[in-house]
Design a protein around this motif. Structure first.
Motif, short mmCIF file in Angstrom:
data_model
loop_
_atom_site.label_atom_id
_atom_site.label_comp_id
_atom_site.label_asym_id
_atom_site.label_seq_id
_atom_site.Cartn_x
_atom_site.Cartn_y
_atom_site.Cartn_z
N LEU A 1 0.83 -1.21 0.00
CA LEU A 1 0.00 0.00 0.00
C LEU A 1 0.86 1.25 0.00
O LEU A 1 0.65 2.17 -0.80
N ASN A 2 1.82 1.31 0.89
CA ASN A 2 2.68 2.50 1.00
C ASN A 2 3.57 2.67 -0.24
O ASN A 2 3.97 3.79 -0.57
N GLY A 3 3.85 1.57 -0.92
CA GLY A 3 4.68 1.63 -2.12
C GLY A 3 3.91 1.93 -3.39
O GLY A 3 4.50 2.00 -4.48
N GLY A 4 2.59 2.12 -3.26
CA GLY A 4 1.79 2.48 -4.43
C GLY A 4 1.43 1.32 -5.34
O GLY A 4 1.03 1.53 -6.48
N ARG A 5 1.55 0.09 -4.84
CA ARG A 5 1.18 -1.09 -5.64
C ARG A 5 -0.30 -1.02 -6.00
O ARG A 5 -1.13 -0.64 -5.16
N GLU A 6 -0.66 -1.39 -7.21
CA GLU A 6 -2.06 -1.34 -7.64
C GLU A 6 -2.80 -2.53 -7.04
O GLU A 6 -2.56 -3.68 -7.41
N ILE A 7 -3.72 -2.24 -6.13
CA ILE A 7 -4.46 -3.28 -5.41
C ILE A 7 -5.94 -3.17 -5.73
O ILE A 7 -6.53 -2.09 -5.66
N ASP A 8 -6.53 -4.29 -6.06
CA ASP A 8 -7.94 -4.32 -6.41
C ASP A 8 -8.80 -4.22 -5.15
O ASP A 8 -9.71 -3.40 -5.07
N ARG A 9 -8.54 -5.08 -4.18
CA ARG A 9 -9.27 -5.06 -2.92
C ARG A 9 -8.46 -5.81 -1.86
O ARG A 9 -7.56 -6.57 -2.19
N ILE A 10 -8.83 -5.57 -0.60
CA ILE A 10 -8.13 -6.22 0.50
C ILE A 10 -9.15 -6.97 1.35
O ILE A 10 -10.18 -6.41 1.75
N LEU A 11 -8.86 -8.23 1.59
CA LEU A 11 -9.72 -9.07 2.43
C LEU A 11 -9.10 -9.14 3.83
O LEU A 11 -7.93 -9.48 3.98
N VAL A 12 -9.90 -8.77 4.83
CA VAL A 12 -9.40 -8.69 6.20
C VAL A 12 -10.27 -9.57 7.10
O VAL A 12 -11.50 -9.52 7.04
N LYS A 13 -9.61 -10.37 7.93
CA LYS A 13 -10.34 -11.22 8.88
C LYS A 13 -11.24 -10.37 9.77
O LYS A 13 -10.84 -9.31 10.25
N LYS A 14 -12.44 -10.85 9.99
CA LYS A 14 -13.47 -10.08 10.69
C LYS A 14 -13.01 -9.48 12.01
O LYS A 14 -13.29 -8.33 12.32
N ASP A 15 -12.31 -10.26 12.82
CA ASP A 15 -11.97 -9.80 14.17
C ASP A 15 -10.50 -9.37 14.29
O ASP A 15 -9.93 -9.38 15.38
N LEU A 16 -9.90 -8.94 13.18
CA LEU A 16 -8.48 -8.57 13.22
C LEU A 16 -8.29 -7.30 14.04
O LEU A 16 -8.92 -6.27 13.78
N THR A 17 -7.41 -7.36 15.03
CA THR A 17 -7.12 -6.21 15.88
C THR A 17 -5.62 -6.16 16.17
O THR A 17 -4.87 -7.04 15.76
N GLY A 18 -5.20 -5.13 16.89
CA GLY A 18 -3.80 -5.01 17.29
C GLY A 18 -3.14 -3.78 16.70
O GLY A 18 -3.69 -3.10 15.83
N GLU A 19 -1.94 -3.50 17.17
CA GLU A 19 -1.22 -2.30 16.74
C GLU A 19 -0.89 -2.35 15.25
O GLU A 19 -1.07 -1.37 14.53
N LEU A 20 -0.41 -3.49 14.77
CA LEU A 20 -0.07 -3.61 13.35
C LEU A 20 -1.32 -3.55 12.48
O LEU A 20 -1.29 -2.98 11.38
#
Length: 248
Positions: free
Chosen positions: A18-37
């Protein structure tokens, strides 16, 4: 099934993409993902305005059994165009804008076939919504015979707002629907036009129908009264071409 070169997994890898400007269609994220990172990941997603979706871990596991850490980024083989910039560029080039808007088209084969027709007919751009829509992947590019590598595709957050913007920019929005009274040959398609095609099962959404300046139907004389959407799109797209050539 996605190939390994069509996605990136792992929080740090996706953040760097993301920070490098890569062309991304969509991002799938686990429902309960939490934490500093995870917080850093969500901030990177927001800053790039990339579409993300919360999904059960089973969906992620179907893509890869490796340590995805609850996040997988699906890469796009092309760069999406910015609709706000695209319309002025078309006018400034001296062309009469012709844009095809796809509302709720989810079948990759139909999308690819429509894109192929659009490219052959000289359509300036295709517009699709972020949600409830097909996206550009390797299968779509293949089905389009490579057309998606040559025609701009704009993906918008809100299709209704996009239609309003197109109208404000001077385009006539024409919805192709069986609900129309007049057939498509009666519409004036020689002017700057945004042609809206809906999904075969649900058609154009009611909010988007209300934004149309005109509605056009394809006459049906058979018993099933249903055309494949890519065929229907091809019929009306080439009516635009016919009318514009007649005015030359």
């Amino acid at each position: 099934m996605l190939h390994s070169d069509e996605y990136i997994f792992g929080m740090r890898a996706v953040i760097e993409a993301l920070n490098g400007g890569r062309e991304i269609d969509r991002i799938l994220v686990k429902k309960d993902l939490t934490g500093e990172l995870a917080g850093e990941l969500f901030e990177a997603i927001r800053s790039r305005s990339v579409y993300s979706q919360r999904v059960p871990i089973e969906k992620l596991n179907r893509i890869t059994r490796k340590n995805h850490q609850g996040v997988i980024a699906i890469l796009s083989p092309v760069s999406y165009a910015n609709l706000d910039n695209l319309v002025p560029e078309i006018f400034e080039s001296g062309r009469v804008p012709f844009i095809v808007v796809l509302d709720g088209i989810t079948d990759v084969r139909n999308f690819g076939a429509i894109a192929r027709t659009c490219e052959c007919a000289g359509v300036d751009a295709i517009v699709i919504p972020e949600r409830n829509s097909v996206s550009i992947n390797a299968d779509a590019v293949k089905t389009s015979a490579g057309a998606l590598l040559h025609i701009p595709v704009a993906r918008v957050k809100n299709l209704t707002s996009a239609l309003r913007m197109l109208k404000a920019s001077g385009l006539t929005v024409v919805g192709v629907t069986e609900k129309a009274v007049d057939d498509y040959t009666k519409a004036d398609l020689s002017v700057p036009t945004a042609l809206v095609m809906g999904a075969e099962d649900t058609g154009i959404a009611s909010d988007n129908i209300r934004e149309c300046d005109a509605l056009a139907a394809i006459p049906m004389f058979g018993k099933i009264n249903s055309l494949n959407v890519s065929v229907a799109a091809g019929i009306v797209i080439y009516e635009v071409v016919r009318q514009r050539q007649a005015n030359v």
